[in-house]
Design an enzyme around this catalytic site. Structure first.
Site, PDB file in Angstrom:
ATOM      1  CD1 TRP A 195      10.625 -40.157  37.427  1.00  0.00           C
ATOM      2  CD2 TRP A 195       8.918 -41.423  36.684  1.00  0.00           C
ATOM      3  NE1 TRP A 195      10.054 -39.514  36.354  1.00  0.00           N
ATOM      4  CE2 TRP A 195       9.009 -40.270  35.878  1.00  0.00           C
ATOM      5  CE3 TRP A 195       7.944 -42.354  36.401  1.00  0.00           C
ATOM      6  CZ2 TRP A 195       8.142 -40.038  34.815  1.00  0.00           C
ATOM      7  CZ3 TRP A 195       7.082 -42.132  35.337  1.00  0.00           C
ATOM      8  CH2 TRP A 195       7.176 -40.971  34.558  1.00  0.00           C
ATOM      9  CE1 TYR A 233      13.191 -35.283  39.237  1.00  0.00           C
ATOM     10  CE2 TYR A 233      14.545 -37.085  38.417  1.00  0.00           C
ATOM     11  CZ  TYR A 233      13.501 -36.192  38.246  1.00  0.00           C
ATOM     12  OH  TYR A 233      12.767 -36.225  37.089  1.00  0.00           O
TER      13      TYR A 233
HETATM   14  P1  PGD Z   1      14.621 -44.602  38.214  1.00  0.00           P
HETATM   15  O1  PGD Z   1      15.347 -45.714  37.554  1.00  0.00           O
HETATM   16  O2  PGD Z   1      13.151 -44.493  37.973  1.00  0.00           O
HETATM   17  O3  PGD Z   1      15.344 -43.285  37.712  1.00  0.00           O
HETATM   18  O4  PGD Z   1      15.838 -40.981  37.033  1.00  0.00           O
HETATM   19  P2  PGD Z   1      15.263 -41.796  38.274  1.00  0.00           P
HETATM   20  O5  PGD Z   1      16.232 -41.646  39.389  1.00  0.00           O
HETATM   21  O6  PGD Z   1      13.839 -41.435  38.519  1.00  0.00           O
HETATM   22  O7  PGD Z   1      14.947 -44.626  39.766  1.00  0.00           O
HETATM   23  C1  PGD Z   1      13.996 -44.883  40.747  1.00  0.00           C
HETATM   24  C2  PGD Z   1      14.648 -45.707  41.818  1.00  0.00           C
HETATM   25  O8  PGD Z   1      13.731 -45.815  42.906  1.00  0.00           O
HETATM   26  C3  PGD Z   1      14.972 -47.136  41.394  1.00  0.00           C
HETATM   27  O9  PGD Z   1      16.302 -47.460  41.707  1.00  0.00           O
HETATM   28  C4  PGD Z   1      13.986 -47.999  42.202  1.00  0.00           C
HETATM   29  O10 PGD Z   1      14.483 -49.268  42.560  1.00  0.00           O
HETATM   30  C5  PGD Z   1      13.777 -47.137  43.421  1.00  0.00           C
HETATM   31  N1  PGD Z   1      12.510 -47.409  44.114  1.00  0.00           N
HETATM   32  C6  PGD Z   1      11.350 -47.817  43.575  1.00  0.00           C
HETATM   33  N2  PGD Z   1      10.415 -47.923  44.533  1.00  0.00           N
HETATM   34  C7  PGD Z   1      10.990 -47.573  45.705  1.00  0.00           C
HETATM   35  C8  PGD Z   1      10.520 -47.493  47.035  1.00  0.00           C
HETATM   36  O11 PGD Z   1       9.367 -47.724  47.362  1.00  0.00           O
HETATM   37  N3  PGD Z   1      11.406 -47.091  47.984  1.00  0.00           N
HETATM   38  C9  PGD Z   1      12.696 -46.791  47.672  1.00  0.00           C
HETATM   39  N4  PGD Z   1      13.476 -46.405  48.657  1.00  0.00           N
HETATM   40  N5  PGD Z   1      13.164 -46.871  46.409  1.00  0.00           N
HETATM   41  C10 PGD Z   1      12.319 -47.249  45.433  1.00  0.00           C
HETATM   42  C11 PGD Z   1      15.053 -40.727  35.902  1.00  0.00           C
HETATM   43  C12 PGD Z   1      15.583 -39.469  35.202  1.00  0.00           C
HETATM   44  O12 PGD Z   1      16.728 -39.806  34.420  1.00  0.00           O
HETATM   45  C13 PGD Z   1      14.565 -38.857  34.348  1.00  0.00           C
HETATM   46  S1  PGD Z   1      12.972 -38.666  34.975  1.00  0.00           S
HETATM   47  C14 PGD Z   1      14.858 -38.349  33.128  1.00  0.00           C
HETATM   48  S2  PGD Z   1      13.623 -37.761  32.108  1.00  0.00           S
HETATM   49  C15 PGD Z   1      16.232 -38.182  32.645  1.00  0.00           C
HETATM   50  N6  PGD Z   1      16.404 -38.631  31.320  1.00  0.00           N
HETATM   51  C16 PGD Z   1      17.642 -38.769  30.825  1.00  0.00           C
HETATM   52  C17 PGD Z   1      17.948 -38.710  29.423  1.00  0.00           C
HETATM   53  O13 PGD Z   1      17.082 -38.497  28.573  1.00  0.00           O
HETATM   54  N7  PGD Z   1      19.235 -38.901  29.051  1.00  0.00           N
HETATM   55  C18 PGD Z   1      20.212 -39.094  29.926  1.00  0.00           C
HETATM   56  N8  PGD Z   1      21.471 -39.282  29.493  1.00  0.00           N
HETATM   57  N9  PGD Z   1      19.956 -39.148  31.250  1.00  0.00           N
HETATM   58  C19 PGD Z   1      18.720 -38.978  31.734  1.00  0.00           C
HETATM   59  N10 PGD Z   1      18.505 -39.033  33.088  1.00  0.00           N
HETATM   60  C20 PGD Z   1      17.237 -38.683  33.692  1.00  0.00           C
END
Ligand code: PGD
Length: 763
Positions: free
Chosen positions: A111, A109
């Site tokens: 983004w 999972y």
């Molecule tokens: P990101 O930081 O977007 O968080 O959680 P999510 O795991 O989506 O992580 C994306 C990762 O992908 C980053 O580390 C980035 O470097 C990596 N990445 C980017 N591009 C690439 C690529 O091309 N290749 C590879 N291999 N990696 C890549 C988000 C999630 O957190 C979400 S959507 C929600 S809504 C939640 N919200 C909450 C909340 O409200 N409160 C708490 N306490 N916790 C939450 N967690 C959730």
């Protein structure tokens, strides 16, 4: 100097590369409200916190796969791509031969980044499907609860995916009742890309026309100050009680729309009986709700009357259901809107997630987008996305979800690309124990996030700026020819290239690649789209080379200004909803039939299991950040500028700060029953007293934390949150709330080390 068009989840932009290699960003000229998050991007090109070579954990390399509590603490060794991929392929062969594909967790999972071809999960899922599938995850952290509940109540995900258009709200709504707010920070982001940030302008225009706003939230700045909203500063987790009491007012004062209820709703009698307290002996009066919500009963009555007096749009942010019993406020909001009887009318009714991203309420293009084929998942084994730690810790255990009893598989090999569970999951120390239970953890990452640091195998990924792609999203109004801004840093490879090399070793290379290089795939996907969906929709798309030269292709605007459920309202017999009754279910026999006491058959109020007490007297709101997208580019300029003494900021009401003798800028320790983290104190009257707020996404820094006697020295809020599902119905994420105490941090202050290169050895 070179300039290249590009796209990100927080905006389209032009990347400007100077002669010395530094990268700058210029927002898209058509964007009326570009995101400050663009300033985070240049750091990706500097090499800071980048994974520059493949790495392996010493214990795994030397002792072989198996559960290992050293994961996350062990030394990492820099090794060559080929020798490491040989070992990963051997591990895949072992796991598939002994336990089959269900023992591989490929939910992965996250983004990831904008870009239709290089989208990390799509790449990983295609690879895994070539191998016979893997255990995957269902639903999302963003709105997983709604994804399960809405089909029972309204038969589809329409209120979440494509509610009434913003343009209709702007033109027709008298009162926007924003439960959870319409925070500008979240509207700056949209999954897959966004070329024009319009939400702030829409809200301003609605206000200028005369629309009024009411904000229901513990935080006043969940709605822009310029909208002059009335602020109901509710106690966190009590929105369902407020909405039920407002429903009670409508019914007792005869303000409900009986005709709409008769024609368009089912289960009304059960719901009304519950408001009268016939199920639990508690009548849901404003006085009852006042004691729970902290909102005066008179204001509750007045708000219900005001909502009934004009055209009212009830909005609920995606964050509100992201808490224990999160199904209830969503169902209660729909029920309140149903009693008002305006569902299906322009500017009335309800929507879920306006401003939760910039996409919701924008043109929801019906045009299919260029898409990497996935071959279909042959295994179709899923766990609810937020139950990953449970699955790793309790293989074979039974759990309930949406009326089914399922069993967690034994997960041996965890393969993650494009997500950061050591930011996004709850109770990170429990997640550490869960990751320790796997045999092998493989992570593809451009950056040394904490997830990369908890892996056995770390494969360095390129960032979007190191590759070409197609930037396109369902809600956007153009396709962007994302150009390559600079060469890959170090030995980083595209996830596609890394997976292709692994697929080769596993005998499925030809199937995975179909003989194309990454740039050939991008052109192929564009041309397929041009000749297929685009041509069928009458979109005159130029050949690929011309598209790249132009930098982008505008897409035609949606012709209809959507009003959610308009045809259903007009003729519920001819246009029924896909619920058992064909109508909006204020009581669902199906949900009631599941027999879940934590989610009965109609909306109720349930107090979260953890309530403030003497040890942990403060409510914590752990919401999404304003200075970055989730944890992405936490070391970028905008995110770093938000830190206080190098730590994630914690906002606290000035009275609460004074009561604890805390002052602005001070480093504090935030504790819950699960763990603790450091934070930098920001006193703020934007919060209700007794509530503190800390954003998600500060990279988890457990090493520094251990030295300081706290769990995380940097301020990852998910060391504080609880790892339980919303209820047995949805099993959604509950990360939004916790109860905590805050105190001054005494003693030496640990350095934040999570952005440094890890200390590595050579193999
Ligand atoms: P990101 O930081 O977007 O968080 O959680 P999510 O795991 O989506 O992580 C994306 C990762 O992908 C980053 O580390 C980035 O470097 C990596 N990445 C980017 N591009 C690439 C690529 O091309 N290749 C590879 N291999 N990696 C890549 C988000 C999630 O957190 C979400 S959507 C929600 S809504 C939640 N919200 C909450 C909340 O409200 N409160 C708490 N306490 N916790 C939450 N967690 C959730």
């Amino acid at each position: 100097m070179s300039t290249v068009p590009h796209a990100s989840h927080w905006g389209s932009f032009t990347a400007v590369r100077a002669a010395d290699g530094t990268v700058g960003v210029r927002p898209h000229p058509d964007d009326p409200d570009p995101s400050a998050l663009l300033a985070n991007l240049p750091v990706a090109a500097t090499g800071r916190a980048r994974v520059l070579r493949p790495h392996v954990r010493r214990g795994w390399w030397e002792d072989g796969p198996g559960p290992d509590a050293r994961r996350g603490r062990d030394e990492l060794l820099a090794v060559g791509w080929d020798e490491l991929l040989d070992r990963v392929a051997a591990e895949y062969r072992r796991v598939l031969a002994t336990d089959g594909p269900a023992a591989v967790f490929g939910g992965s999972y996250g983004w990831a980044s904008a870009g239709r071809f290089h989208h990390a999960q799509s790449q990983l899922h295609r690879f895994l499907n070539c191998l016979g599938g893997a255990t995957r995850s269902s639903h999302t952290y963003s709105h997983g609860t709604a994804e399960v509940l809405l089909p029972h109540v309204v038969g589809s995900l329409e209120p979440l995916i494509s509610p009434t258009a913003w343009s209709v709200v702007e033109a027709s709504t008298d009162l926007v009742l924003a439960v959870g707010g319409l925070p500008a920070k979240n509207a700056q982001v949209a999954s897959g890309g966004i070329s024009r940030h319009e939400v702030a302008g829409r809200l301003r225009a609605a206000r200028a026309r005369g629309a009024e706003f009411v904000l229901v939230s513990p935080q006043r700045d969940d709605l822009a100050a310029e909208l002059d909203a009335d602020w109901l500063a509710v106690v966190p987790g009590t929105d369902a009680a407020l909405l039920l009491a407002m429903s009670h007012v409508l019914v007792t004062e005869g303000l409900h729309d009986e005709d709409f209820l008769r024609r368009c709703c089912a289960g009304t009698e059960e719901f009304l009986a519950s408001l009268r307290g016939e199920d639990d002996g508690v009548e849901k009066t404003p006085d009852w709700a006042a004691a729970l919500t902290g909102v005066d009963a008179g204001r509750i009555r007045a708000l219900a009357r005001r909502a009934a007096a004009g055209r009212t749009m009830v909005t609920l942010s995606w964050s509100v259901p992201r808490a224990r019993y999160g199904e209830q406020p969503l169902w209660a909001a729909i029920a309140f809107a149903a009693l008002l009887g305006q569902i299906g009318l322009p500017g009335g009714g309800f929507g879920h997630g306006y401003a939760s991203t910039g996409g919701v309420g924008r043109r929801a293009g019906s045009l299919a987008l260029p898409t990497l084929p996935q071959f279909g998942d042959p295994l179709r084994r899923r766990i609810p996305v937020a139950r990953i730690a449970d699955a790793l810790l309790a293989p074979g255990a039974e759990y309930e979800v949406d009326g089914r009893t399922e069993t967690y598989p034994r997960l041996r090999l965890v393969h993650w690309a494009g997500g950061n569970p050591f930011h996004h999951h709850q109770d990170l120390q429990r997640l550490q124990r869960a990751f320790a239970a796997a045999d092998t953890v493989v992570v593809h990452e451009p950056f040394w996030t904490s997830t990369a640091r908890h892996a056995d195998v770390v494969l360095p990924s390129t960032t979007t700026m190191e590759r070409v792609d197609l930037g396109a999203a369902r809600y956007d109004d153009r396709i962007v020819a994302m150009g390559r801004v600079h060469a890959p840093l170090g030995e980083a490879r595209d996830d596609y290239a890394a997976l292709a090399a692994l697929a080769d070793r596993l005998g499925v290379g030809e199937r995975f690649t179909e003989g194309r290089t990454a740039p050939e795939w991008v052109e192929h996907l564009y041309e397929q789209w041009r000749e297929g969906p685009a041509a069928r929709a009458g979109v005159e798309a130029p050949p690929y080379a011309e598209f790249v030269a132009a930098g982008e292709l505008p897409l035609p605007p949606e012709p209809v200004e959507k009003v959610l459920f308009a045809s259903f309202r007009a003729d519920p017999q001819r246009h029924p909803l896909r619920t058992p009754s064909g109508r909006i279910e204020l009581h669902s026999d199906v949900v009631a039939g599941f027999g879940y006491d934590d989610c009965p058959g109609h909306p109720v109020w349930r107090a979260a299991d953890e309530q403030p007490d003497a040890a942990f007297p403060l409510h914590l709101v752990a919401n999404n950040p304003a200075s970055r997208l989730h944890s992405q580019l936490d070391h970028g300029a905008t995110s770093q500028a938000s830190k206080v003494a190098g730590r994630e900021p914690l906002r606290m009401h000035p009275a609460d700060a004074a009561a604890r003798g805390l002052v602005a800028g001070q480093v504090v320790v935030v504790r819950s029953r699960r763990g603790s983290c450091l934070a930098g104190l920001v006193p703020s009257a934007e919060l209700r007293e007794g509530v503190v707020q800390m954003s998600t996404g500060a990279w988890f820094d457990p090493v520094a934390g251990a030295q300081a006697g706290v769990t995380c020295g940097h301020g990852n809020v998910n060391v504080l949150t609880t790892d339980v599902g919303t209820s047995r119905l949805a099993q959604g994420c509950t990360g939004q709330h916790a109860v905590v105490e805050v105190a001054a941090h005494e003693g030496p202050r640990p350095r934040v080390t999570v952005f440094d290169q890890p200390v590595t050895g050579g193999s």
